[in-house]
Design a protein around this motif. Structure first.
Motif: not given
Ligand code: SF4
Ligand code: SF4
Length: 339
Positions: A268-270, A307-308, A310-311, A313, A324, A327
């Motif tokens: 995950c980018p975050q 979480c941004i 972004c989708g 995942c 999303r 979570l």
């Protein structure tokens, strides 16, 4: 230990296999001992993968001098011929052998990946060469995509298919398993314990043992686990009426919206630990509140809140889970139950 014919490979494999993921977590000496204990108990099918870091090398050490007793299965996750051949050489070296009984393409779950494997300079050319030279004896495939598995099984390329199967993840039963039988493709049940979701391992295994031609492949970390599993396999394992009811109860409790802990959604980018967050309810059920404090769980929750949406995942989740949304639900649940 009873054996079972693994489809058209004609290999006679033990009624239960050994999955090589968990031994990565052990000290090397302990890992070697666990594998040897499995062999001593009659488990002859050892399944690993090039991607499981130290697993192949540890299995290699454990089977030294006992190669003929063992049916070795490993996997490559790459799709091109050149790297696949490099992976194969590395697997042979790490496993300390000059042949692999069953080589599998690892997690072929998208059309694009399958096309690349079959295309020019794809990994299938590597497999055909290796079959000719005797470096591999049989070719199989693993997948999390039901649609693709339904296409690959009758393709004629593969002698085995490895696909998730347990009593809460049983999509394979309606079409895939019958199709595999029709084409005499051996069926290896990946995630027989639902990736740790099912606490009752005995129940999960007994349910799988009713499929006499299916090879369950549980990940083994401790000698005690394989000893318990072998006791179950040696029976009697027929499900009682009470056990069938318990299966129905668990199925209803779990529903279809559950995470199989396969980790394909990562990274995950975050930096969110998605798998942990998706399964946090089972931890909340099992552990007291101080466990979460001792393990600094608030950091995991705070990161999850970044979480941004972004989708990325969700695009990667083979089970199409609304990550999303789940979570967010699990953060609220955690805060209600633990704080
Ligand atoms: S949607 Fe959220 S959890 Fe999923 S990859 Fe993006 S930031 Fe991470
Ligand atoms: S959210 Fe999906 S991809 Fe991620 S671990 Fe769970 S089942 Fe696997």
């Amino acid at each position: 230990m009873q054996t079972v014919r693994l489809g058209k490979t004609e290999l006679q494999v033990s009624r239960i296999g050994f999955g090589g993921i968990p031994i990565q977590r052990l000290a090397e000496g302990d890992a070697v001992k666990v594998v040897r204990r499995c062999l001593d108990l009659g488990v002859n099918f050892l399944d690993t993968a090039n991607a499981y870091t130290t697993s192949e090398a540890r299995i290699g050490k454990a089977i030294a001098g006992r190669r003929e007793q063992v049916i070795l299965a490993t996997k490559t996750g790459v799709k091109d011929k050149k790297t696949a051949l490099e992976h194969l050489e590395l697997s042979l070296k790490q496993l300390q052998t000059d042949y692999i009984d069953l080589w599998q393409f690892h997690n072929v779950s998208t059309e694009a990946a399958y096309e690349q494997i079959l295309g020019p300079d794809g990994a299938m050319e590597a497999a055909q060469e290796a079959l000719q030279s005797g470096k591999i004896r049989h070719l199989g495939v693993s997948s999390h995509s039901l649609d693709l598995a339904l296409k690959m099984v009758p393709s004629g390329y593969f002698e085995t298919v490895q696909f998730p199967l347990n009593f809460v993840t049983d999509e394979a039963l309606s079409e895939l398993l019958p199709l595999a039988r029709q084409h005499d493709v051996g069926f290896i049940a990946m995630k027989p314990l639902a990736g740790g979701l099912l606490d009752n391992a005995a129940l999960a295994l007994k349910w799988l043992l009713q499929f006499e031609d299916v090879l369950p492949d549980p990940g083994i970390e401790q000698a005690a686990e394989i000893e318990e599993i072998v006791r179950i396999v040696e029976g009697p394992w027929e499900l009682s009426a009470a056990e069938r009811q318990e299966i129905e109860r668990i199925r209803a409790e779990v529903g279809t919206r559950f995470c199989r802990r396969c980790q394909y959604c990562l990274p995950c980018p975050q930096g969110i630990n998605i798998t942990l967050m998706m399964t946090v309810r089972s931890f909340i059920k099992r552990f007291a509140a101080n466990w979460f404090q001792e393990n600094d769980f608030s950091k995991v929750i705070e990161t999850a809140k970044t979480c941004i949406h972004c989708g990325q995942c969700e695009d990667r989740c083979p089970y199409h889970l609304p990550i999303r949304e789940m979570l967010a639900e699990n953060i609220v649940y955690y805060e209600q139950m633990v704080l």
